[in-house]
Each structure stands twice: as C-alpha cells, then as structure tokens.
Design a protein around this motif. Structure first.
Motif, mmCIF file in Angstrom:
data_model
loop_
_atom_site.group_PDB
_atom_site.id
_atom_site.type_symbol
_atom_site.label_atom_id
_atom_site.label_comp_id
_atom_site.label_asym_id
_atom_site.label_seq_id
_atom_site.Cartn_x
_atom_site.Cartn_y
_atom_site.Cartn_z
ATOM 1 N N LEU A 197 15.339 -0.621 -7.046
ATOM 2 C CA LEU A 197 14.346 -1.398 -7.397
ATOM 3 C C LEU A 197 13.310 -1.810 -6.293
ATOM 4 O O LEU A 197 12.224 -1.870 -6.670
ATOM 5 C CB LEU A 197 14.962 -3.180 -7.805
ATOM 6 N N GLN A 198 13.682 -1.949 -5.058
ATOM 7 C CA GLN A 198 12.626 -1.807 -4.097
ATOM 8 C C GLN A 198 13.412 -0.951 -2.959
ATOM 9 O O GLN A 198 14.609 -0.521 -2.755
ATOM 10 C CB GLN A 198 13.003 -3.293 -3.509
ATOM 11 N N SER A 199 12.403 -0.337 -1.898
ATOM 12 C CA SER A 199 12.862 0.170 -0.903
ATOM 13 C C SER A 199 13.466 -0.512 0.241
ATOM 14 O O SER A 199 12.237 -1.008 1.076
ATOM 15 C CB SER A 199 11.976 1.480 -0.472
ATOM 16 N N LEU A 200 14.646 -0.870 0.557
ATOM 17 C CA LEU A 200 14.934 -1.661 1.512
ATOM 18 C C LEU A 200 14.554 -0.857 2.934
ATOM 19 O O LEU A 200 14.500 -1.444 3.799
ATOM 20 C CB LEU A 200 16.623 -1.893 1.408
ATOM 21 N N LYS A 201 14.533 0.347 2.898
ATOM 22 C CA LYS A 201 14.136 1.094 3.673
ATOM 23 C C LYS A 201 12.775 0.890 4.402
ATOM 24 O O LYS A 201 12.707 0.797 5.697
ATOM 25 C CB LYS A 201 14.433 2.713 3.633
ATOM 26 N N VAL A 202 12.042 0.935 3.525
ATOM 27 C CA VAL A 202 10.682 0.587 3.908
ATOM 28 C C VAL A 202 10.455 -0.781 4.756
ATOM 29 O O VAL A 202 9.729 -1.035 5.618
ATOM 30 C CB VAL A 202 9.492 0.826 2.847
ATOM 31 N N HIS A 203 11.074 -1.831 3.876
ATOM 32 C CA HIS A 203 11.057 -2.959 4.632
ATOM 33 C C HIS A 203 11.816 -2.950 5.923
ATOM 34 O O HIS A 203 11.027 -3.664 6.871
ATOM 35 C CB HIS A 203 12.108 -4.102 3.621
ATOM 36 N N ARG A 257 0.665 -1.266 0.216
ATOM 37 C CA ARG A 257 0.162 0.012 0.033
ATOM 38 C C ARG A 257 0.966 1.259 -0.111
ATOM 39 O O ARG A 257 0.447 2.302 -0.632
ATOM 40 C CB ARG A 257 -0.855 0.032 1.232
ATOM 41 N N ILE A 258 2.075 1.399 0.798
ATOM 42 C CA ILE A 258 2.854 2.514 0.829
ATOM 43 C C ILE A 258 3.746 2.699 -0.479
ATOM 44 O O ILE A 258 3.781 3.800 -0.950
ATOM 45 C CB ILE A 258 4.000 2.322 1.813
ATOM 46 N N CYS A 259 4.218 1.679 -1.078
ATOM 47 C CA CYS A 259 5.273 1.787 -2.192
ATOM 48 C C CYS A 259 4.424 2.143 -3.335
ATOM 49 O O CYS A 259 3.410 1.536 -3.378
ATOM 50 C CB CYS A 259 6.074 0.828 -2.115
ATOM 51 N N PRO A 260 4.929 2.774 -4.354
ATOM 52 C CA PRO A 260 4.364 3.028 -5.461
ATOM 53 C C PRO A 260 4.438 1.887 -6.301
ATOM 54 O O PRO A 260 5.180 1.021 -6.435
ATOM 55 C CB PRO A 260 5.115 4.422 -6.084
ATOM 56 N N PRO A 261 3.385 1.652 -7.578
ATOM 57 C CA PRO A 261 3.399 0.558 -8.392
ATOM 58 C C PRO A 261 4.764 0.606 -9.170
ATOM 59 O O PRO A 261 5.219 1.597 -9.593
ATOM 60 C CB PRO A 261 2.233 1.151 -9.131
ATOM 61 N N GLY A 262 5.103 -0.725 -9.022
ATOM 62 C CA GLY A 262 6.409 -0.880 -9.809
ATOM 63 C C GLY A 262 7.437 -1.152 -8.862
ATOM 64 O O GLY A 262 8.353 -1.622 -9.328
#
Lengths: 302, 273
Positions: free
Chosen positions: A123-129, A39-44
C-alpha cells in the motif's frame, strides 16, 4: 459538536513521539518529509492516498535478530529472523498514543499489500518513509536499508495530521563497507552479490568507494523469500496430475505438506525470508549497535 | 480475476499475455536498477530519470503502452506466476553454519538425480516383494551396505585374514583391497565412471572377483559374458549393453580373446577399451 483542539507545540510533540518510540523498543525514529514522499512515490501510493489530510509521516525502526542467530543454519533463520511485528506493534500503539495525547487524527500505516494491485505491491513504501526520515540508507543488497550504527532494521510508519518538523536523510551511506569495497576491487563482487543463493544481486562500486549501480532481480529473490506463490502452484500441479501418486505428491509430499502447516500457523515469516545477503553483510552483523550484545556492551562502556 | 472481473471481462487473451508479457514484466519492479544514491540525496531529477529502471507502477506502465491498469496488473501477476520457480528455496537447506553459496560449486539439486532411461528401466525391473523386503530390513540383513564398503571394512578390520583362495594362491583382504584399488584407479584413468558398463569375460579365477569389486568401487556396472561366447555373441551383448570396456584373458586354449575383443571395437561404437 466540534472537537476542541488544544494548542500543540510541534517541537514538544515531536520529542514526545520519538521518545515514545524508543521507550517502546524502537532503536531509532524520525519524521520523513511528506512533500518529498509525495513527489517521489507514484500516484496511488502516496501518504495522501491513504490519509487525505496527512501532515507528517513518522518512521521507526526496530532491531533484527540476536547475534547468536547468525550462526543458525539458513533453513531455520527465517523462523526467527524477522522482527517486523515488533515494529508494527510499536507503530500501532503510537497511533493511539498520538490521538490520546494530542487529539489529532492518526493512522498506523498498514504494511500490507494493496488489495487492488495484486501481491508484491504494498500500500505504501515503508522504505521510502524510513530513508527520508534519516533512519536508513539503500544498500547494494537489493536496496535493503542499512543504518551505520544499527545495521539492518525493520520499519513501520505512522501518518498523522500533526505538523511535525521533518528530519533529513542520512548524510552518508554506510554501504558499501570498506571490506566490501576491498572485495569488490579483487573479484568484482561484494559479499552480498557473491553469496546470494539465486544470484539476484549485481552492481558496481565507484572509484571513490560509493555505490555506482545496484541491480536487483526481485523476481529471483522472491523465489527464495516468498514461498507464498508455491501454494497455488502446488494446487495447480495436483489438478494437472494424471494419476493418484502424482496428485498425492503435489499436495502432501514433504516440501508441499510443510506449506499447509506454515499456513495454518499463520505466520508470514515461515513462508518467507532468506537472510544470506545480510548474514555476510559487515554492516548488518557488525555495526556498533547491531544486536543486543553490542548494544549492551556499548551501554556498559558509557 | 482482478477486482472481481474475469480475464475476459478485463479484455485479456493469451495472445495479449504473449505480446505484452515481457514488456510489462521488464517495466515492473521485478527488476530494479539504481544508479548512485538519488533517494537519500533527494535528487528528484535523477529519481525521475531512473524511474523506469527502478520499476513503474501498473498505472504508469499502462499509460506508457496503452493498456488499462487492470490489464497490466493481470498480465504482470500472471507473468510473475509463470516465471516463478517453486523449488529454489531448497538452496537454503544446505547453507549456514559457515557454509555459503558458491556459484562455481553449485549443482542444481535436480542434476544430482538425472538417470539415463536405461537406468530407470533397470530400476523399475528390479522389484522385491514388499513383505520380504520388510523382513530383511527388520532383521538387519539389508542395512544399506555396499560391496565397496563391505570390502573396505574387512580391509581395515581383518587385513591379514584370507579373502580369496584360488588353487594354491591365497589373497588376504589387505592384498585384495590393494589390487581392487589399483584396478579401480586404472579404470578411472581410462575414463570409466559411475554408470558405465564394463563387460567381463573371465573364468572362475581371482581376477574375476578383483574386477567385479573394482567395477563396484567406481559405481560402474558389470556385464558378464560366458566363456563359451565368441565374436557374434559378444558383438550382440557388448552392443546391447553399450559397454565402454571389456576385461578378458589374452588367450584361452584356442581362443584369442583379446584379439577378438579388439576386433569388435569397430563394430561396437561405445567400446573404447
């Protein structure tokens, strides 16, 4: 032939996975809420965009450099300040471990740039994870994640089709530290804001001592941390140069020649990293388990 | 290129970069503003409200402003490059070991090396045969010494030794050093600084050397004026050199030097003292 899946106890699997991480050198690990990430991260840029049938996101953190490193001149700190490769090694091994032990598809989440989005976009937000896994909280220092016990860490992620119970984010944010609040009340800046060489950080602390606003000029920060863009800039200067000495300078003067050497060695840490905000951060440098000395002392005291 | 497509194929022109550049850059993650702690608190309504302030993805920007994702990607990347200062990392070179960055004490490195056009022309005009320079350096004759350092060294090491003998007057190095420091301080009080020109019209007396060394102490530039020159010549020379001050005798025989120089102030705009 269909693969036979054995019954897996999610709680046991989670325990085994987190213990594996610690055994291999992670300071802390957790499971991030996949639905929240999506929900938080943008599409893609959601885990499902990389691994369509992902069920769980594992995040792990490794410690930064040694305590002694904080007294090293700033020009050299970048050479050994980054320990992110340790995090990636553990995560890589974890992916194999999960597939071996639990026979479930798993991937190591590459920390790399999205080839379809140019640089500065991972590619991905390791920070959000990591934040949602409860192993770090955003700081006033440009959202660098800090942990109340371990200070600052480097993070890596693993995606798996194993269903694991997610952890919760940290209950409290260690930033700003009391001394930073005190400094802010006196001069309107926290140490990270005051001592950034390019003044990329501004913000406000609320009356209750929590973060009110964090402002981060990532473009200015990149000028310190990401010398990568200097490389094509040097080539462009050489092309535009009107005479031989200017061309020679653009490619081979002391500053630019260093770039070719750094690229040849191939370590990203040589072309990046300014640590000044973390050098003056009381959480990064003085959290109870922030460096090997503090961790050893804590262990001896147990 | 983006995805192997050139800017023409994507539909990017320089005018588009100019039109949309600031907007794309401003909406991107290059500037991030976060209020409170909504991510840790999983306050998704607040996360959504602040999404634009935290930076949008290229696709999100494209949707907002009516471009394609690759057009936004191209514009953002080009803007990031054009705005990138390549030399800022040098700020790290003097930090660490207890030294921290201070905005109020920071002088951009480039500003340490700003010279006037005249100074650069003068530097270019002073050339030495490389072979001769190499010999002098190897023999230790060119060791990076300055007049000021030379005098300071003699003041410390042989303060009582004679430095100047002029007629019956002898000045020791210690006395010479004190006079030079005093005059240099006086110049400084008048606002004479590094690079300023001080004209000197003096005969061969001790004060000539004292003045020369005081000027060198400040890093200012000495312009010599022949004792035979009068108003017309002095006006030309002082104007040409943009002299800020002139040192001369009060009178010499029938030459009222000081009165003449004072009279030239109105004709030489830079001449202040």
């Amino acid at each position: 032939m269909a693969r036979k899946k054995r019954d897996i106890d999610p709680a046991e699997a989670k325990t085994a996975i987190l213990e594996y991480c610690k055994r291999k050198g992670a300071l802390v690990a957790g499971i991030a809420d996949l639905a929240a990430i999506e929900r938080i991260c943008p599409p893609g840029y959601r885990p499902g965009d990389l691994m369509p049938r992902v069920k769980s996101v594992i995040s792990l953190g490794v410690g930064g450099q040694t305590q002694g490193a904080w007294s090293v001149p700033a020009k050299a700190l970048g050479y050994f300040g980054s320990t992110e490769s340790r995090a990636y090694t553990i995560a890589y091994g974890l992916a194999f471990y999960i597939e071996n032990k639990f026979t479930t598809p798993t991937i190591y989440c590459p920390p790399d740039m999205d080839p379809d989005a140019g640089p500065r976009v991972p590619l991905q937000s390791l920070k959000v994870h990591a934040e949602l896994a409860g192993i770090g909280a955003r700081s006033l220092a440009g959202d660098i994640l800090l942990h109340p016990e371990f200070g600052y860490m480097y993070f890596a992620s693993v995606f798996t089709e194993l269903e694991l119970e997610p952890d919760k984010p940290l209950e409290t944010n260690p930033c700003p530290a009391p001394s930073c609040v005190s400094m802010y009340r006196q001069i309107g800046q926290t140490p990270c804001m005051k001592f950034c060489p390019v003044q990329c950080l501004t913000g406000e602390v609320a009356d209750d001592g929590t973060q009110k606003i964090m402002r981060y000029d990532m473009a200015a920060c990149a000028e310190m941390t990401q010398q990568f863009e200097t490389v094509p800039a040097a080539i462009m200067e050489a092309i535009k140069a009107t005479d031989e000495p200017a061309r020679e300078d653009a490619l081979f003067d002391p500053d630019n020649k260093m770039l070719w050497y750094k690229m040849s060695v191939g370590s990203g840490g040589l072309l990046a990293q300014c640590f000044e905000c973390m050098r003056v951060c009381p959480i990064a440098t003085k959290a109870p388990l922030a460096d090997p000395i503090l961790r050893a002392e804590a262990k001896a005291a147990e | 290129m983006a995805r192997g497509l050139t800017r023409q194929q994507i539909g990017i022109t320089e005018e588009m970069i100019e039109t949309f550049g600031d907007t794309v850059f401003g909406m991107s993650h290059n500037h991030q503003i976060r209020e409170g702690d909504p991510y840790r608190l999983l306050d998704e309504a607040e996360i959504e409200r602040q999404r634009e302030n935290m930076g949008l993805s290229d696709q999100q920007i494209a949707t907002r402003i009516g471009l394609t994702r690759h057009q936004v990607l191209y514009i953002r990347t080009i803007l990031e490059r054009r705005r990138f200062h390549t030399g800022h990392f040098v700020r790290l070179l003097d930090l660490g070991g207890g030294r921290r960055f201070r905005t109020e004490r920071f002088t951009p490195h480039l500003d340490h090396f700003r010279f006037s056009e005249d100074a650069l022309d003068l530097r270019a005009a002073m050339s030495y045969p490389p072979a001769l320079a190499r010999i002098y350096a190897q023999k230790g004759w060119w060791a990076g010494d300055t007049l000021s350092l030379w005098l300071s060294r003699h003041v410390v090491e042989r303060a009582e030794a004679p430095a100047i003998k002029a007629g019956r007057t002898t000045l020791t190095y210690g006395e010479l050093g004190a006079k030079v420091d005093g005059l240099a301080a006086g110049f400084h009080e008048l606002g004479i600084a590094y690079g300023d020109v001080v004209a000197v019209q003096l005969p061969n007396i001790a004060e000539f050397l004292i003045t020369y060394l005081a000027i060198a102490r400040l890093g200012a530039v000495m312009q010599t004026i022949h004792m035979t020159y009068r108003a017309a010549e002095c006006e030309t020379l002082l104007g040409h050199a943009s002299a800020k001050a002139v040192i001369c005798l009060s009178t010499a025989k029938d030459y009222a030097a000081a009165k003449q120089m004072l009279g030239l102030k109105s004709k030489c705009p830079k001449l202040a003292h």
